[in-house]
Motif scaffolding. Structure first.
Motif, PDB file in Angstrom:
ATOM      1  N   ASN A  90     -49.648 -22.120  31.768  1.00 24.75           N
ATOM      2  CA  ASN A  90     -50.492 -22.928  32.881  1.00 24.75           C
ATOM      3  C   ASN A  90     -51.692 -22.124  33.585  1.00 24.75           C
ATOM      4  N   THR A  91     -52.350 -21.644  32.537  1.00 22.91           N
ATOM      5  CA  THR A  91     -53.539 -20.701  33.033  1.00 22.91           C
ATOM      6  C   THR A  91     -54.948 -21.389  32.670  1.00 22.91           C
ATOM      7  N   GLU A  92     -55.007 -21.721  31.617  1.00 26.92           N
ATOM      8  CA  GLU A  92     -56.366 -22.325  31.121  1.00 26.92           C
ATOM      9  C   GLU A  92     -56.293 -23.889  31.263  1.00 26.92           C
ATOM     10  N   VAL A  93     -57.317 -24.479  31.641  1.00 20.80           N
ATOM     11  CA  VAL A  93     -57.554 -25.607  31.715  1.00 20.80           C
ATOM     12  C   VAL A  93     -58.789 -26.112  31.090  1.00 20.80           C
ATOM     13  N   ALA A  94     -58.685 -27.316  30.496  1.00 24.27           N
ATOM     14  CA  ALA A  94     -59.749 -27.986  29.681  1.00 24.27           C
ATOM     15  C   ALA A  94     -61.032 -28.661  30.570  1.00 24.27           C
ATOM     16  N   VAL A  95     -62.028 -28.220  30.406  1.00 23.12           N
ATOM     17  CA  VAL A  95     -63.277 -28.593  31.309  1.00 23.12           C
ATOM     18  C   VAL A  95     -63.332 -30.245  31.428  1.00 23.12           C
ATOM     19  N   ALA A  96     -63.249 -31.042  30.282  1.00 21.65           N
ATOM     20  CA  ALA A  96     -63.326 -32.303  30.282  1.00 21.65           C
ATOM     21  C   ALA A  96     -61.997 -32.886  30.419  1.00 21.65           C
ATOM     22  N   GLY A  97     -60.945 -32.191  30.741  1.00 18.38           N
ATOM     23  CA  GLY A  97     -59.506 -32.909  30.955  1.00 18.38           C
ATOM     24  C   GLY A  97     -59.282 -33.181  32.411  1.00 18.38           C
ATOM     25  N   ASN A  98     -58.022 -33.737  32.532  1.00 24.27           N
ATOM     26  CA  ASN A  98     -57.893 -34.233  34.002  1.00 24.27           C
ATOM     27  C   ASN A  98     -57.113 -33.345  34.682  1.00 24.27           C
ATOM     28  N   GLY A  99     -57.334 -31.986  34.522  1.00 27.00           N
ATOM     29  CA  GLY A  99     -56.889 -30.887  35.404  1.00 27.00           C
ATOM     30  C   GLY A  99     -55.504 -30.401  35.014  1.00 27.00           C
ATOM     31  N   GLN A 100     -54.850 -30.748  34.242  1.00 27.32           N
ATOM     32  CA  GLN A 100     -53.650 -30.332  33.898  1.00 27.32           C
ATOM     33  C   GLN A 100     -53.692 -28.941  33.019  1.00 27.32           C
ATOM     34  N   PRO A 101     -53.204 -27.856  33.286  1.00 28.79           N
ATOM     35  CA  PRO A 101     -53.433 -26.728  32.575  1.00 28.79           C
ATOM     36  C   PRO A 101     -52.648 -27.053  31.259  1.00 28.79           C
ATOM     37  N   ASP A 102     -53.139 -26.247  30.134  1.00 29.58           N
ATOM     38  CA  ASP A 102     -52.682 -26.449  28.868  1.00 29.58           C
ATOM     39  C   ASP A 102     -51.144 -25.813  29.037  1.00 29.58           C
ATOM     40  N   PHE A 103     -50.015 -26.504  28.279  1.00 29.10           N
ATOM     41  CA  PHE A 103     -48.877 -25.950  28.197  1.00 29.10           C
ATOM     42  C   PHE A 103     -48.675 -24.932  26.966  1.00 29.10           C
ATOM     43  N   LYS A 104     -49.287 -23.597  27.325  1.00 34.14           N
ATOM     44  CA  LYS A 104     -49.239 -22.730  26.211  1.00 34.14           C
ATOM     45  C   LYS A 104     -49.251 -21.217  26.830  1.00 34.14           C
ATOM     46  N   GLU A 105     -48.769 -20.306  26.283  1.00 31.78           N
ATOM     47  CA  GLU A 105     -48.939 -18.952  26.567  1.00 31.78           C
ATOM     48  C   GLU A 105     -49.673 -18.306  25.245  1.00 31.78           C
ATOM     49  N   CYS A 106     -50.497 -17.190  25.626  1.00 34.05           N
ATOM     50  CA  CYS A 106     -51.284 -16.740  24.260  1.00 34.05           C
ATOM     51  C   CYS A 106     -51.182 -15.194  24.419  1.00 34.05           C
ATOM     52  N   TYR A 107     -51.964 -14.722  23.254  1.00 35.34           N
ATOM     53  CA  TYR A 107     -52.222 -13.212  23.138  1.00 35.34           C
ATOM     54  C   TYR A 107     -53.487 -13.045  22.484  1.00 35.34           C
ATOM     55  N   PHE A 108     -54.575 -12.427  23.244  1.00 35.08           N
ATOM     56  CA  PHE A 108     -55.646 -11.938  22.652  1.00 35.08           C
ATOM     57  C   PHE A 108     -56.000 -10.630  21.979  1.00 35.08           C
ATOM     58  N   ALA A 109     -56.697 -10.603  20.703  1.00 30.00           N
ATOM     59  CA  ALA A 109     -57.325  -9.221  20.280  1.00 30.00           C
ATOM     60  C   ALA A 109     -58.397  -9.387  19.462  1.00 30.00           C
TER      61      ALA A 109
END
Length: 368
Positions: A90-109
């Motif tokens: 519940n961290t990232e939000v799509a710019v063109a979405g309706n404000g609902q954060p994405d239902f995901k967790e991630c790992y970046f490298a």
């Protein structure tokens, strides 16, 4: 969500691009022109991604995700704008979405070395990788190996894209040298019985802001957490095609790749450079209509280098393209603005842009 067939999305064979044979090169170029111009997406075969290694990495990622949030939290680096390490749910939000954060967790490298000069200029975009203590076996190696294979495939596709547009072969690959490329593992979270079929999405419809995105394919996990076939016909990746007079809203097409293929999507940066000839892919990740299911996937994001200017290349500067994509903007500035828009960077990150020494004269006057 309409289930228009994905069978019309072209497939490009990277062996054709490597062959040097005119007929095979033109076949690949024609596939890319149609795929990137109409769908913003192409299926890719002979891509070099090892399927057993991908499954092994997903197993390692499952073991990390299963750890308590308190154990993962030290690797959730908001100070790095989540460009490395763990991104909480519940961290990232799509710019063109309706404000609902994405239902995901991630790992970046990052699978490519950090460029020291670029890291001085844009420290949050070029941080060093961070890894969890006592990482599950094959977690670090698997993510970096996957990212490297996807990056190599992306470089071949970018050379093919230049060929398809009659540009010098290194047009796009030169623009992305030493750029902040990043590989991301994603875990889409289970919906509860009261959440399914209520319009909640795993990932809101959006376009990627980078140059090219490579997707190696994912897998579903059943309510017991074991890999399984898809739970229903509505969940997965859908994309919106280019608008036409007959379909002014475009058409929603399922983005399921043929067996053995990966997916490559056009990002906003490639759309801008080509003046809209290639289309950034609007896409959405729909959740299943049954509770308890999860999905694992991965993505490699290739970027234009932060010091490059984003504006249509000279051959694409039609009046319409200039109107659509002016003014020119530094890619690093574009990255910062977008990361703020999607909620990964704080609004205060915008204070990094522009001149920051307006108070110097007041300080000097105060000492006189």
């Amino acid at each position: 969500m309409a289930d228009t067939s994905s069978m019309n999305i072209p497939t490009v064979d990277l062996l054709d691009l490597a062959s040097g044979e005119p007929a095979r090169l033109e076949r690949a170029a024609a596939a890319l022109r149609e795929a990137f111009g109409v769908f913003g997406l192409v299926f890719v075969k002979n891509h070099g991604v090892d399927a057993p290694a991908l499954e092994r990495f997903y197993d390692a990622f499952s073991a990390f995700v299963a750890r308590p949030d308190a154990e993962k939290r030290p690797f959730g680096r908001a100070d790095l704008w989540y460009q490395r390490g763990w991104t909480p749910p519940n961290t990232e939000v799509a710019v063109a979405g309706n404000g609902q954060p994405d239902f995901k967790e991630c790992y970046f490298a990052a699978p490519t070395p950090t460029d020291p000069q670029s890291a001085m200029e844009f420290p949050e975009l070029y941080p060093e990788n961070i890894w969890p203590d006592n990482a599950p076996p094959f977690f670090q190696e698997g993510l970096l190996t996957l990212g490297s294979a996807l990056h190599d495939a992306g470089l071949k596709l970018l050379r093919g894209a230049a060929l398809a547009l009659n540009l010098p072969q290194d047009t796009f690959t030169a623009a992305c040298e030493r750029a902040p490329h990043v590989t991301r593992a994603l875990q889409y979270l289970p919906l509860g019985p009261t959440q399914v079929n209520t319009g909640i999405l795993w990932g809101e419809e959006h376009t990627d802001f980078n140059l090219l995105t490579l997707l190696p394919g994912g897998r579903f996990l059943n309510p017991e957490g074991r890999p399984a076939g898809k739970p229903d016909d509505q969940s997965g990746l859908y994309l919106r095609t280019r608008a036409t007079p007959d379909a002014p809203q475009g058409e929603m097409v399922r983005g399921t790749a043929p067996a053995g293929c990966i997916v490559a999507q056009v990002g906003q940066q490639l759309e801008i450079l080509t003046g809209g000839t290639f289309l950034a892919t609007p896409h959405v990740i729909t959740a299943p209509g049954v509770p308890g299911w999860q999905r694992q996937s991965a993505a490699h994001f290739m970027h234009v280098h932060t010091s490059q200017v984003l504006f249509p290349l000279p051959g694409f500067r039609t009046p319409e393209a200039v109107a659509n994509y002016a003014p020119p903007v530094l890619a690093g500035t574009y990255d910062i603005k977008t990361l703020v828009d999607i909620g990964l960077a704080p609004p205060a990150a915008l204070d990094k842009l522009g001149y920051r020494h307006y108070d110097r004269l007041n300080r000097m006057r105060a000492t006189s």
